[in-house]
Design an enzyme around this catalytic site. Structure first.
Site, PDB file in Angstrom:
ATOM      1  N   ASP A 197       0.802  -1.228   0.024  1.00 60.24           N
ATOM      2  CA  ASP A 197       0.135  -0.001  -0.028  1.00 60.24           C
ATOM      3  C   ASP A 197       0.872   1.165   0.129  1.00 60.24           C
ATOM      4  O   ASP A 197       2.078   1.280  -0.615  1.00 60.24           O
ATOM      5  CB  ASP A 197      -1.060   0.051   1.274  1.00 60.24           C
ATOM      6  CG  ASP A 197      -2.233   0.562   0.866  1.00 60.24           C
ATOM      7  OD1 ASP A 197      -2.226   1.709   0.710  1.00 60.24           O
ATOM      8  OD2 ASP A 197      -3.405  -0.017   0.910  1.00 60.24           O
ATOM      9  N   HIS A 250      -3.812   5.892   3.692  1.00 61.20           N
ATOM     10  CA  HIS A 250      -4.569   4.743   3.023  1.00 61.20           C
ATOM     11  C   HIS A 250      -3.973   3.506   3.541  1.00 61.20           C
ATOM     12  O   HIS A 250      -4.618   2.462   4.006  1.00 61.20           O
ATOM     13  CB  HIS A 250      -4.352   4.990   1.267  1.00 61.20           C
ATOM     14  CG  HIS A 250      -5.439   3.911   0.632  1.00 61.20           C
ATOM     15  ND1 HIS A 250      -5.004   2.679   0.361  1.00 61.20           N
ATOM     16  CD2 HIS A 250      -6.581   3.890   0.102  1.00 61.20           C
ATOM     17  CE1 HIS A 250      -5.777   1.934  -0.348  1.00 61.20           C
ATOM     18  NE2 HIS A 250      -6.811   2.803  -0.488  1.00 61.20           N
ATOM     19  N   SER A 254     -10.991  -0.699  -1.418  1.00 60.62           N
ATOM     20  CA  SER A 254      -9.781  -0.883  -0.646  1.00 60.62           C
ATOM     21  C   SER A 254      -9.790  -1.380   0.786  1.00 60.62           C
ATOM     22  O   SER A 254      -9.117  -1.500   1.325  1.00 60.62           O
ATOM     23  CB  SER A 254      -9.071   0.445  -0.744  1.00 60.62           C
ATOM     24  OG  SER A 254      -8.386   0.723  -1.964  1.00 60.62           O
TER      25      SER A 254
END
Ligand SMILES: *[C@@H]1O[C@H](CO)[C@@H](O)[C@H](O)[C@H]1NC(C)=O
Ligand SMILES: *[C@@H]1O[C@H](CO)[C@@H](O)[C@H](O)[C@H]1NC(C)=O
Ligand SMILES: *[C@@H]1O[C@H](CO)[C@@H](O)[C@H](O)[C@H]1NC(C)=O
Ligand SMILES: *[C@@H]1O[C@H](CO)[C@@H](O)[C@H](O)[C@H]1NC(C)=O
Ligand SMILES: *[C@@H]1O[C@H](CO)[C@@H](O)[C@H](O)[C@H]1NC(C)=O
Ligand SMILES: *[C@@H]1O[C@H](CO)[C@@H](O)[C@H](O)[C@H]1NC(C)=O
Ligand SMILES: *[C@@H]1O[C@H](CO)[C@@H](O)[C@H](O)[C@H]1NC(C)=O
Ligand SMILES: *[C@@H]1O[C@H](CO)[C@@H](O)[C@H](O)[C@H]1NC(C)=O
Length: 721
Positions: free
Chosen positions: A145, A200, A503
């Site tokens: 990520d 994220h 995600s």
């Protein structure tokens, strides 16, 4: 209608899903060259083979130059064979023809694609859930990520012993980046350092395997204990993405390393448009991970609700769609006449009930003009772009809430109209926007509109996505370097934030895969995948939308506790995947390189006969009647002397006829395998809709459920959204 759609998608990509623009890897002195990934399959087994020197000599050969300085960018040599290099078009052509090369493809850019979510799935806090703590502590979850925030409480190593002995990774996160006994490894492929500046990667890592951290919230919204599916497991962060994107060459390096480092599960919340396997980085890396017993979980993509958008298409990957939970975040708008409207957004601003003048701005340009909306509540059509206005209310109610850098509530068209009538009915209309609140939502789980849908355009007889998991309004750890709304002008900084996307669904499923593995450490990736799929909760097709149904959620919604005890599993070994690829017309020569061993494609097996836990067939041109068969084999992982009976449940409006032979399976011993054939026929079915059924094997305790989906080529031309 078209406008609204366009506008809403602009918002989806820009604000919410961290849209990554194309990164140019081209430097000044390589203007005529582009970066390509050269994939060469498995590592040859000759003991004297040295991958990097082979890569260099290949490059020397195609360039005709002895100095290849600046050409070789990455060399894959730990878990599979290949490299990334800067090449001209003619060099690329030459390389693609060379013996030993499976594929050459441009270094593409990929997109990155809570607290109550684990409760929703039946995994309770602390001691209230069955855990195998010793094994959980030896389980390593690899997260590909945007890096990680190592100081987050979600990754504190309080109570953790040293890393498991099998761990062979490193902590090379860059300056001032330290690992600990929870976050045991970090690698960076972006030259930014492994520290997460986007938020994220921290969010996905904590969702999969973060510690239990009490009293977390987004400014009080959604308060509760944040935690991952396997809080006692270790995390290894592989930074492959920056704010501007994630590229193929880096993703492949992360697979090369993570497989050799000894991770047990790989979570990749990264997606692209569907691509053939030998040019799909995640599919390539995941194939080699599967061959080493590591399961890869991938986000299906955020390009829904349109058909054929699912970007994760390989059978050796668990592909995840996103759905909601029973916690809904809503933002109320109170009008001067006392009427309250309920919209969507994550609004942390408290206007303390103060009423502001309400103005109706039909035009986007006006809402964007700070001087026109300042100090007012503007009723707008999206997109909106000014943080100076006190609040916006806009006519585009979504099925999930976005964090906004100013007070916003997005309303349904009906509510939007009722604001219009109110404005027309009074001289000085006023309104206020309340701080968001979490409410109980009975309509769950329902697949998100943004979640990518099948059919799978690469392998048309393989149903994708596989399952759905929570991916809407998930509260999890965040990076204090990033703004929670991803807007630069938003100066707020938080340790926990709310995001939505496939995600976010991906690490939930990865957490479940890790959880299953802690009870069955010897299970192969396909056994874990099968256990998760066949025990999934059935979804309500009507509540999602009948036209997508299984193309939206696959087998259904993950059920972690049930997945521990599936009764039967559909096993798929590396050789079965190779046979599947033979059936897709890959040649023996290519497959020999990929598999790293001799391959002969004997009498092509239909891809439909891959021993997958779901069954799907695309039929050619509409015909009044058809018959398709699926061969399957199940392995008994329940108890000895069990007897399973088959049951078929037809989907809504389905006119399929499903025969199962034999219809009863008697399993004398554990690990026993039994085969059966499913014959699906139909006449007079609607060519414009998929037809479905569920096959259930039950023994009184287990319900081993597989979706069956049949569709015509005409299907997608009919889809209206
Ligand atoms: C929870 O957090 C809030 C604000 O972050 C704080 O005011 C409160 O005291 C905390 N409660 C507990 C029990 O720690
Ligand atoms: C969240 O905050 C509200 C209001 O302060 C409180 O009533 C509730 O108990 C809190 N919930 C949790 C799970 O801490
Ligand atoms: C904003 O509106 C004001 C007042 O109508 C106008 O003078 C100004 O030019 C507008 N600004 C922009 C950027 O359109
Ligand atoms: C409000 O009044 C305007 C101007 O008369 C009209 O165009 C609009 O349709 C009205 N809106 C509603 C919701 O009644
Ligand atoms: C975030 O966590 C750090 C410690 O890890 C703490 O110092 C800081 O106050 C927290 N920030 C917020 C907004 O809670
Ligand atoms: C499925 O969803 C539809 C539409 O939301 C609803 O009317 C129906 O009652 C649901 N069915 C079940 C079995 O929950
Ligand atoms: C493979 O090739 C055969 C023979 O040319 C063809 O009939 C079949 O459709 C091909 N299969 C796929 C999946 O392309
Ligand atoms: C499928 O099963 C049937 C019945 O056992 C068998 O005759 C057939 O050869 C099988 N097909 C394949 C491709 O394995």
């Amino acid at each position: 209608m078209t406008k609204l759609r366009e506008a809403s998608f602009g918002l989806l990509s820009c604000v919410f899903f961290l849209f990554f623009s194309l990164v140019s890897g081209v430097t000044d002195n390589h203007q005529d060259k582009q970066m390509y990934v050269v994939y060469m399959g498995s590592l040859p087994s000759q003991p004297d083979y040295t991958p990097t020197s082979n890569h260099i000599s290949i490059l020397q050969e195609v360039t005709g130059e002895s100095s290849i300085e600046g050409r070789l960018v990455r060399s894959y040599k730990r878990s599979f064979n290949g490299f990334a290099a800067r090449l001209t078009e003619s060099e690329r052509e030459k390389l693609a023809e060379m013996e030993g090369v499976v594929s050459v493809f441009p270094n593409q850019n990929y997109k990155l694609q809570t607290t109550t979510s684990w409760d929703f799935m039946g995994i309770k806090e602390g001691k209230n859930t069955k855990r195998n703590l010793a094994t959980e502590s030896d389980t390593i979850v690899g997260i590909f990520d945007s890096g990680i925030w190592p100081e987050s409480e979600s990754f504190s190593d309080k109570g953790f012993g040293p890393p498991p002995k099998k761990w062979k990774g490193v902590c090379s996160g860059g300056k001032k980046f330290t690992c600990n006994n929870k976050l045991i490894g970090a690698r960076d492929y972006t030259s930014e350092g492994a520290r997460d500046s986007v938020g994220h990667g921290t969010h996905t890592a904590s969702t999969a395997a973060g510690n239990e951290v009490p009293n977390t919230s987004f400014f009080g919204i959604g308060n509760g204990t944040a935690r991952g599916g396997v809080p006692a497991s270790r995390i290894a962060a592989y930074k492959v993405c920056t704010r501007t994107g994630c590229n193929s060459a880096s993703i492949l390096s992360a697979f090369d390393d993570a497989i050799a480092d000894g991770v047990d599960v790989i979570s990749t919340s990264i997606g692209s448009t569907p691509s053939i396997y030998e040019m799909d980085t995640v599919a390539i890396g995941a194939f080699h991970a599967m061959a080493k017993g590591i399961i890869t979980v991938q986000a299906g993509g955020n390009s829904g609700p349109y058909p054929k958008t699912v970007g994760s298409v390989a059978p050796w990957i668990l592909t995840v769609a996103a759905s909601n939970t029973n916690r809904d975040i809503v933002t109320k708008v109170v009008l001067g006449n006392g009427k309250t409207l309920s919209g969507k957004s994550v609004n942390a601003f408290d206007l303390k009930g103060k009423q502001f003048p309400l103005v109706y701005e039909e035009y986007v340009t006006k809402c964007n003009n700070e001087s026109l909306v300042k100090g007012k509540i503007a009723v707008c059509s999206p997109p909106v772009g000014s943080e100076l206005a006190v609040a916006f209310v806009f006519n585009n109610k979504k099925d999930y809430a976005l964090v906004s850098p100013w007070p916003v509530s997005s309303l349904s068209l009906d509510d939007f109209d009722s604001i219009g009538s109110y404005i027309n009915s009074t001289k000085s209309p006023k309104a206020t926007v309340l701080k968001s609140e979490a409410i109980f939502n009975q309509a769950a789980p329902r697949v998100a509109e943004f979640s990518s849908r099948g059919p799978n355009i690469v392998a048309e007889d393989l149903l994708k996505p596989d399952i759905t998991a929570p991916g809407m309004e998930i509260l999890a750890a965040y990076s204090p370097l990033a703004s929670p709304s991803s807007e630069n002008k938003d100066k707020r900084r938080v340790n926990y934030s709310v995001i939505s996307g496939t995600s976010m669904a991906c690490p939930h499923a990865a957490g479940v895969a890790a959880y299953v593995k802690t009870f069955h450490p010897e299970w192969s990736p396909s056994m874990i995948q099968s256990a998760i799929m066949t025990t999934a909760w059935p979804m309500n097709a009507t509540a999602t939308e009948a036209v997508s149904a299984e193309f939206a959620y696959g087998a259904g919604h993950v059920d972690p506790i049930a997945a521990l005890n599936p009764g039967l599993v559909y096993e798929i070994g590396k050789s079965d995947h190779i046979a599947f690829l033979c059936g897709l017309n890959y040649t023996g020569t290519t497959l020999k390189l990929i598999a790293g061993e001799a391959v002969t494609c004997t009498g092509k097996t239909s891809p439909r006969n891959l021993n997958y836990p779901s069954m799907s067939a695309k039929l050619p041109k509409y015909d009044s009647s058809f018959t398709v068969t699926f061969n399957r084999t199940v392995t008994n992982v329940g108890i000895s002397n069990s007897k399973y009976k088959s049951k078929v449940v037809l989907g809504q409006g389905s006119k399929l006829k499903v025969m199962v032979s034999p219809s009863v399976l008697s399993m004398k011993s554990v690990n026993e395998k039994q085969s059966f054939v499913v014959t699906v026929s139909g006449s007079d079915v609607n060519p414009k809709l998929p037809s479905s059924a569920q096959l259930i094997w039950y023994d009184g305790t287990h319900n081993v459920r597989s979706p069956i989906v049949v569709y015509y080529t005409d299907y997608t031309t009919s889809v209206v959204t």
